[in-house]
Each structure stands twice: as structure tokens, then as C-alpha cells.
Write an enzyme that holds these catalytic residues in place. Structure first.
Site, short mmCIF file in Angstrom:
data_model
loop_
_atom_site.label_atom_id
_atom_site.label_comp_id
_atom_site.label_asym_id
_atom_site.label_seq_id
_atom_site.Cartn_x
_atom_site.Cartn_y
_atom_site.Cartn_z
CD GLU A 26 44.45 82.85 24.19
OE1 GLU A 26 43.80 82.20 25.02
OE2 GLU A 26 44.58 82.51 23.01
N GLY A 27 41.29 86.16 27.08
CA GLY A 27 40.62 86.51 28.33
C GLY A 27 41.20 87.80 28.86
#
Length: 591
Positions: free
Chosen positions: A441-442
């Protein structure tokens, strides 16, 4: 085996005493029917569900993992039955749109449930949480026909959803994806390409899987401005709602991972798979980012939830493990040693974990409140302010929760000593499961760059100033509160330190192109510690006057945070002031 009991008292305290959630919900028509009694009942039942359904199969799910054979993926034993139980009792629809079968519960309540799920069984939780994200995106951007076709079944837990972004050559830089979408001439598109690291891309928990796929149309602009979003189902849906033929999407393999082994992480191959456009052409990233703030908060909660389980397990072990004698004299005269919880170093570890967990829970509720205000408030100014706060604090929450969550899992393992390294005690699984949350998610480095670059320097620190103004307004409103006075000097100094760090970041960024990259991680951590200081002050004030052990304990843990953890922010500022010079001095071939 790790132990866990949902910390319901602390969750209710955060909702009701710290943030007066019922008043917030009552101010918005969309959430006005959510009362304190209803929220308490939801939390009570959620605790029973995660403890009774999810937790018992956590370790066995890790031991067995997912199995892939001829494109089909089987989840660990018990996962399918547990997911069905969750769905039948409405947990897969908790914050979904009621128009399509969701329960419409506010995010402020849902974040606490998500923390519980991650504490009990992160692998199983991910199947539901990715579906929540997909349904959120569809609800915001899909056509009414797509919503009617897919959302009710996703909310019901009959189908699940995925996010298909990453490709073998393209992770953070989505602008270079190669997946193509060719118009079929009938309003649909033929999607071709390979996606990797797809959580829940293939599994046997549901009858259909709805993939949200980023791809590029012919002639699309280069880079991220040319990305579109498509809905690609595993099975086509007939007009009567039944499932039809298999689409051209298949799971090529699953990853063999360090942790979250009960979660299927898949390589997905799209071979002229039929899909439908979600949102406008070339606006795929904008559509996907509708769900990103929610998903990044949710993944942050993975770190928080696992850290809570580590803490609870470590406390139980420390109360029972007998080793040595207390520095102040014998505490266990009937035994040949005292429990290790009497020793200062063990106390240090447990207090660090508890102080970070409880502040993280408060931040998650605060951020959930801001998400609700941004989505449901009918006051334009309030909604805009909440959107600004969400944008600013989401990268902080995702990165700080997961960094400190891994710290807490490792610390809990340390409390166990050698037993923490042994599989049967469950602590090493927590460490392995927590590690991925810093990456997907980053990555947390990307979160820091997002904060320092987009959210601070790009708007000249205006969002930070707005946040600091909110904190200072709260301080003014509390006035001469005696509890606040005991930590007021430290909190004032922390706010000044964050302001100085912001100025340092912007000043160096204006002179040095490497500055944002060099200073971002330290800046995010400063933001995290200072935000926790504000929230600890709020919790200490809210706990004042309770006259019970809960309130007294909250005061002690709060003072501990100010004395032992907040000072870390000062050293981080010193690191920031060093700039990028020595970091960038060596040539690449000198490493």
C-alpha cells in the site's frame, strides 16, 4: 500461542470520552442513527467474533498457508467457514452503502473493528478489507448498472474484490504499467497484462472475485495521466444475477512469503479478459485514490493490531515467567524467583508498547472521524477541513502505525526471551505478519515522501499550520485543566518543534533538490510523535475525574509517553538539520 482479547474498554473510552463520537454522528444525517448504545453493541459483538472465529485459526492458517494447483487457490482449513460466518453476521458490510446492502456504519467505528481483525488474524482479515476497498471505489465511481450488479454481492460476502495495480516492472511508478485495454465495440474492453502481489487475487472463500485493474487505452497520454480503471470479474454475471462463463483471467502462481501466509498473494494473468470502465478514461489513478486513504489507514491498523496482540501476550508471559529477584526485594516469597514483570527493563518494554498502542488507537479513531466528516458532513467548510486533515495525516498513520507496530512486535518477542524465537509461542508470527505492512500500500518511505513533498512543501506548509491551529485551539478551550498543566510545557515544546521541523524541511527543499528525500522519514516520525503527544494530552484530560483505576492508569501511561518517548522527536530534528550532503556524497559505485 499468542493471546488476544479485544480492548473494548479502551476503544469505548476513545470513542465516547475523548472524541464524543455520538455528537459527531448526530451532526450528520447519514450517521445520525448511530448511537452510543449501538456502537457499544457493535464493538461487543465484534470482539466476540474475532476472538471466537478468527483468532483460533490464526496459527494453523500460518502453518498451513495457501495452496496453489492448476490455477486454483485453496485457503487454509477453517478460513472458508470463518469467512462465511463473518459474512452471514454482516461483518463484510459494516461500513458499506445501505443503498446496496451495506450497514452504513461510520468509519470511526469501523477502524476499531479493523484493528480487532488484524489483532486476531491478519491473513483472514485481508480478504474482507480488500473487498471493502474495492466496493468503496465502485460506489464512488462506477455506473449505476455496475453498482447494482456487484456491490450487493460484495457486501454480502458472496463475492470479493481486489486491487490490481503492481506489475513485475512497475511498483511505485505506476505510470510505466504495460497492461492494455482495447475497446471491444460494445462498451466493454479487452484487458491484457500481468499483475503481481495481488492480495486475494484467487481463493476459494467466495464464488466470484471482482478485480479492479489499472490499464492503458490505445493512444492514452504517457505516464500516470494515461491510466484508466476497469472492473474485470472472474466469472461473468448473467442478466438474472447468476454466474456465467469464466473470464480470461487466471492465477499464474502464488507467492511464498515471510508472513501473512494465510492470505493468497497472487500473480494474475489477464488474457483479453472482458472488463468495464470505472470512472472516466485516463482517470484511473484518481478513482483508485478514492479508496487509497481508507486502505492505507487500514494497513496502518495492521501494525497497530499486531502490536496490541504482542503487548497482551508479553504482559501475560511477564506475569508468569519467574526469573531473578526484584531490585527492591522479594516479591514472590512462595517461589524461587519473582515474575519478570518486576524488572525495570521488562517494564520499559511493556510501557513503550502500551503507550504507543493506545496513542495509535486514538489517532485511528480521530482519522476515522475525519474520513466520516469528509464524506458525510453537510457543512462545506467542515468537509473541506476534514479532507485536508485526511490528506495530511493518512501517510503519517500508515507509516507510523506500521513502523511502531513492528517495533512493538519485536519488543514483545524480546520480553519472551528465547521462547519468543520459538514458533509455538506465536510471537515470531506476529513479527513476520507485521513486516509486510511497512511495504505494501505504498512503502513507508513513499508515505514519508508523500507527506514531506506533496502535503507540506508543495502547499507551503498550510495544511500543517491548519493542524497546529486545531491543536492550539483545543489547548485554549481546556484552559487551566490541572492534568493538562502537568504536561502543557512538553506539549507546547513539541508543537514548536514540529513547526521548526516544517520550516527546516521547506527551507532545505528550496535550496537542495535532495532535501525532501533526505529529510522525509525523520519528518514523518516527528509528526507522529508530536501528534501522539497531543492525543495523549487529550486522553489524560478525558480520563481526569473518572475516579477509577482505568483513569489513574491512563494518567501514568500518558506521563510515561511525555517523559520517555516524546524526547525522541528532538533527536530526529537534529538529524533533519544535517541535510543531505553526506547521504548523497558517495558515487553509486562506491557502495
Amino acid at each position: 500461542m499468542a493471546v488476544y482479547k479485544a480492548p473494548l474498554d479502551d476503544m469505548r473510552f476513545v470513542l465516547n470520552d475523548v472524541f464524543a463520537a455520538e455528537q459527531v454522528w448526530a451532526s450528520m444525517p447519514a450517521t445520525a442513527e448511530v448511537t452510543r448504545d449501538l456502537a457499544d453493541a457493535v464493538l461487543e459483538e465484534a470482539g466476540k467474533m474475532v476472538e471466537g472465529v478468527m483468532l483460533p485459526i490464526n496459527r494453523s492458517g500460518d502453518e498451513e498457508g495457501c495452496q496453489w494447483q492448476d490455477g486454483e487457490v485453496t485457503a487454509p482449513a477453517g478460513f472458508k467457514q470463518a469467512f462465511r460466518t463473518m459474512a452471514e453476521n454482516g461483518w463484510t458490510a459494516l461500513s458499506g452503502n445501505p443503498q446496496y446492502g451495506g450497514q452504513g456504519m461510520p468509519k470511526m467505528l469501523a477502524v476499531l473493528f479493523e484493528e480487532m481483525m488484524h489483532s486476531a488474524n491478519t491473513s483472514l482479515a485481508l480478504y474482507s478489507l480488500l473487498s471493502n476497498g474495492a466496493s468503496l471505489c465502485l460506489d464512488a465511481h462506477a455506473t449505476e448498472e455496475l453498482k447494482q450488479t456487484y456491490l450487493p454481492n460484495i457486501y454480502a460476502g458472496e463475492w470479493s474484490g481486489t486491487m490490481c495495480l503492481t506489475e513485475p516492472h512497475s511498483g511505485t511508478d505506476l505510470g510505466i504499467i504495460r497492461t492494455k485495454a482495447e475497446p471491444n465495440g460494445d462498451g466493454s474492453f479487452a484487458i491484457s497484462g500481468t499483475k503481481i502481489f495481488i492480495t486475494g487475487g484467487e481463493h476459494d472463500l467466495v464464488s466470484n472475485i471482482v478485480h479492479l485493474v489499472l490499464a492503458k487505452l490505445p493512444g492514452a497520454p504517457s505516464g500516470s495521466k494515461g491510466i484508466s480503471l476497469f472492473l474485470v470479474p472472474k466469472f461473468f454475471v448473467n442478466e438474472d444475477g447468476s454466474l456465467g462463463e469464466r473470464n480470461g483471467v487466471a492465477c499464474g502462481s502464488i507467492e511464498h512469503k515471510m508472513g501473512i501466509k494465510g492470505s493468497a498473494t497472487c500473480v494474475m494473468n489477464f488474457d483479453s479478459a472482458k472488463g468495464w470502465l470505472v470512472g472516466e478514461e485516463n482517470q484511473g489513478l484518481a478513482c483508485m485514490f478514492t479508496m487509497m486513504n481508507y486502505e492505507r489507514v487500514s494497513i496502518g491498523l495492521q501494525g497497530l493490531g499486531l502490536g496490541e496482540t504482542s503487548y497482551q501476550s508479553a504482559v501475560e508471559y511477564a506475569r508468569e515467567r519467574l526469573q531473578g529477584r526484584s531490585a527492591t526485594g522479594v516479591q514472590n516469597p512462595n517461589g524461587n524467583a519473582d515474575p519478570i514483570i518486576v524488572h525495570g527493563d521488562v517494564r520499559r518494554m511493556l510501557m513503550n508498547m502500551r503507550a504507543l498502542n493506545e496513542a495509535g488507537r486514538a489517532l485511528s479513531a480521530y482519522l476515522g472521524m475525519q474520513l466520516d466528516l469528509a464524506k458525510y458532513s453537510e457543512d462545506d467548510a467542515q468537509r473541506a477541513a476534514a479532507e485536508d486533515r485526511v490528506a495530511l495525516l493518512t501517510p503519517v498513520a500508515k507509516a507510523f502505525f506500521t513502523d511502531r507496530g513492528l517495533d512493538n512486535c519485536i519488543t514483545g518477542q524480546q520480553v519472551f526471551g528465547g521462547h519468543g524465537f520459538i514458533r509455538e509461542w506465536g510471537m515470531e508470527q506476529l513479527v513476520r505478519d507485521a513486516r509486510i505492512a511497512q511495504i505494501y500500500e505504498g512503502t513507508n518511505g513513499i508515505q514519508a515522501l508523500d507527506l514531506a513533498g506533496r502535503k507540506v512543501t508543495r502547499n507551503q506548509g498550510k495544511s500543517v499550520q491548519a493542524f497546529l491551529s486545531e491543536v492550539r485551539l483545543w489547548l485554549e478551550q481546556e484552559g487551566d485543566n490541572a492534568v493538562l498543566a502537568s504536561v502543557r510545557a512538553e506539549l507546547d515544546a513539541a508543537l514548536a518543534l514540529l513547526a521548526e521541523a516544517t520550516g527546516t524541511l521547506m527551507d532545505q527543499a528550496g535550496r537542495d533538490p535532495n532535501a525532501v528525500n533526505a529529510l522525509a522519514v525523520e519528518y514523518l516520525d516527528i509528526f507522529g510523535y508530536v501528534t501522539y503527544a497531543w492525543l495523549w494530552a487529550r486522553m489524560m484530560v478525558a480520563a481526569d475525574g473518572r475516579g477509577d483505576s482505568f483513569g489513574a492508569n491512563k494518567q501514568v501511561v500518558g506521563r510515561y509517553f511525555f517523559e520517555r518517548l516524546l524526547p525522541r522527536a528532538q533527536s530526529l530534528l537534529t538529524q533533519m538539520k544535517a541535510g543531505s550532503a553526506t547521504m548523497m556524497e558517495l558515487d553509486a559505485d562506491q557502495f
